[in-house]
Design a protein around this motif. Sequence first.
Motif, short mmCIF file in Angstrom:
data_model
loop_
_atom_site.label_atom_id
_atom_site.label_comp_id
_atom_site.label_asym_id
_atom_site.label_seq_id
_atom_site.Cartn_x
_atom_site.Cartn_y
_atom_site.Cartn_z
N GLU A 26 0.83 -1.20 0.00
CA GLU A 26 0.00 0.00 0.00
C GLU A 26 0.86 1.25 0.00
OE1 GLU A 26 -3.59 -0.75 2.90
OE2 GLU A 26 -1.84 -1.96 3.53
N LEU A 27 0.36 2.27 -0.67
CA LEU A 27 1.00 3.59 -0.70
C LEU A 27 -0.05 4.64 -0.40
CD1 LEU A 27 3.15 5.77 -1.45
CD2 LEU A 27 2.43 5.47 -3.84
N GLU A 28 0.25 5.55 0.54
CA GLU A 28 -0.64 6.67 0.81
C GLU A 28 0.19 7.94 0.97
OE1 GLU A 28 -3.78 8.07 4.22
OE2 GLU A 28 -4.08 6.07 3.32
N HIS A 29 -0.13 8.94 0.17
CA HIS A 29 0.58 10.22 0.21
C HIS A 29 -0.36 11.24 -0.41
CE1 HIS A 29 1.89 10.35 -4.21
NE2 HIS A 29 1.30 9.18 -4.08
N VAL A 30 0.17 12.41 -0.82
CA VAL A 30 -0.63 13.37 -1.57
C VAL A 30 0.09 13.69 -2.87
CG1 VAL A 30 -1.79 15.61 -1.61
CG2 VAL A 30 -1.69 14.30 0.52
N TYR A 31 1.18 14.45 -2.79
CA TYR A 31 1.87 14.87 -4.01
C TYR A 31 3.27 14.27 -4.17
CZ TYR A 31 -1.84 18.39 -3.90
OH TYR A 31 -3.06 19.03 -3.86
N GLY A 32 3.68 13.45 -3.23
CA GLY A 32 5.00 12.83 -3.32
C GLY A 32 5.22 11.92 -2.13
N TYR A 33 6.10 10.94 -2.27
CA TYR A 33 6.24 9.95 -1.23
C TYR A 33 7.70 9.63 -0.93
CZ TYR A 33 7.14 6.78 -5.17
OH TYR A 33 7.67 6.20 -6.29
N HIS A 34 7.91 9.03 0.25
CA HIS A 34 9.15 8.38 0.63
C HIS A 34 8.82 6.95 1.06
CE1 HIS A 34 12.09 11.70 0.47
NE2 HIS A 34 11.05 12.47 0.75
N ASN A 35 9.81 6.20 1.47
CA ASN A 35 9.57 4.82 1.87
C ASN A 35 8.54 4.71 2.99
OD1 ASN A 35 11.45 4.02 0.00
ND2 ASN A 35 13.00 3.37 1.48
N ALA A 36 8.51 5.70 3.90
CA ALA A 36 7.60 5.65 5.03
C ALA A 36 6.14 5.72 4.60
CB ALA A 36 7.92 6.79 6.00
N ASN A 37 5.89 6.16 3.39
CA ASN A 37 4.50 6.22 2.90
C ASN A 37 4.00 4.87 2.40
OD1 ASN A 37 5.79 9.16 1.94
ND2 ASN A 37 3.79 9.28 2.92
N TRP A 38 4.87 3.88 2.36
CA TRP A 38 4.51 2.56 1.85
C TRP A 38 4.36 1.57 3.01
CZ3 TRP A 38 4.34 1.11 -3.50
CH2 TRP A 38 4.67 2.14 -4.39
N ARG A 39 3.46 0.61 2.84
CA ARG A 39 3.29 -0.46 3.83
C ARG A 39 3.29 -1.81 3.10
NH1 ARG A 39 -1.64 0.03 7.92
NH2 ARG A 39 -2.81 -0.11 5.96
N TRP A 40 4.07 -2.75 3.64
CA TRP A 40 4.24 -4.06 3.04
C TRP A 40 3.72 -5.10 4.04
CZ3 TRP A 40 7.29 -4.18 -1.66
CH2 TRP A 40 7.84 -2.93 -2.00
N THR A 41 2.70 -5.86 3.65
CA THR A 41 2.08 -6.84 4.55
C THR A 41 2.13 -8.22 3.90
OG1 THR A 41 0.55 -5.13 5.34
CG2 THR A 41 0.02 -7.43 5.85
N PRO A 42 2.98 -9.12 4.39
CA PRO A 42 3.02 -10.46 3.81
C PRO A 42 1.79 -11.27 4.19
CG PRO A 42 4.51 -10.31 5.68
CD PRO A 42 3.99 -8.93 5.45
N SER A 43 1.41 -12.20 3.34
CA SER A 43 0.29 -13.09 3.64
C SER A 43 0.75 -14.15 4.65
CB SER A 43 -0.20 -13.78 2.37
OG SER A 43 0.76 -14.73 1.93
N ALA A 44 -0.21 -14.90 5.15
CA ALA A 44 0.11 -15.93 6.13
C ALA A 44 1.00 -17.02 5.55
CB ALA A 44 -1.17 -16.54 6.68
N THR A 45 0.97 -17.17 4.24
CA THR A 45 1.76 -18.22 3.60
C THR A 45 3.07 -17.71 3.01
OG1 THR A 45 0.55 -17.87 1.53
CG2 THR A 45 -0.32 -19.54 3.03
#
Length: 382
Positions: free
Chosen positions: A256-275
């Motif tokens: 997932e990415l959430e920002h407005v007009y520009g992003y850094h790594n902190a704006n991204w979220r990485w969620t692995p599945s259970a498998t």
Amino acid sequence: MPAPVRVAVVGAGGIAKACHLPALRSMAAAVEVVAVCDVDLEAARRMADDWTIPRYFTDLDQLLADQTPDLVIVSTPPSVHREPVIAALNAGAWVWCEKPPVLSLAEYDEIARHERAGGPYVSYVFQHRFGSAAQRLRELVANGALGRPLVALCNTLWYRPPGYFEVPWRGRWDTEGGGPTMGHGIHQIDLLLSLLGDWTEMVATAATLDRETETEDVSFAIVKFASGAIASVTNSLLSPREVSSLRFDFTHATVELEHVYGYHNANWRWTPSATADVAEASTWTPVEDESGSHQAQLRRLLDSYHRGERPAASGADGRRVLEFVAGLYQSAFEGRTVRRADLDSSNPFYRSMAGESPAEFADLLKPTKGDDHAQLRRPVRS
């Protein structure tokens, strides 16, 4: 180290001051800004003075002849992209042009005919695809580490007050080429396409709900991709809490990415599945933290220039997002599913984002008021 690339800037407006010139200044060892050009003499003079640019012009042909730049940056309004881009290519200069590239697929293809193998090439400003996290995600998609792409959400929910459209060229098919889909959401859409690849078909709707504009102020699309993935795409200029967001659901992860007009790594979220392989998932976030910025794209464009290779966001790679926008508008206008394959040179939406009848399209976008709710009008097709 190669000699500095000689750069000319065409257009002395806000986007050049806010984005292009700071990017050029940050790379002062690699570039030399030799001139600025604008039809407004005083605007060109002020920019030259403020940014210590040695020469300014009101005539691009004269600038090209006198200064022979290696790279021309076109930061004019959308309806004034085609002519300076072609002039610069014909003079042998590479070009970096602001978004949206041009007003139609026909114009895009016309410009492409002025490129030559090995350069000059024209690349378009789609800077969000060049941040570290987007680059890392692209690698993981390509090598299959995340599994298959399944579901995506792409939202550009911005706010522009009514006064924003008082600028004469805004909100018109003939000068801006569209509304938030074309001029604002195009950044997130390009990032979506750069990660998921070719789309195959879509169904869309658009409307002018609140602003005085002949284009839409909101649009929605459901899109199928060649990979089998399905995405929803929303563009709005009516959203007081602004957000630009992307979500990708793969078989092994959600990104997932959430920002407005520009992003850094902190704006991204990485969620692995259970498998998912947890050890592998720990390597997904990139070590480098570069924003998706004009500077990031410019650096890669200069690398391509020195190698004589077609840059990213150019050619077929830059065209794909315009195909998407044309398909969305055609689907919204005609009330049917549109396939990417439909957008050939015989299609009226190839020649104009509003098809053959901009006035009819503009009228269609305005809902009729009923007793209980508003309904979008659809053109009658025999």
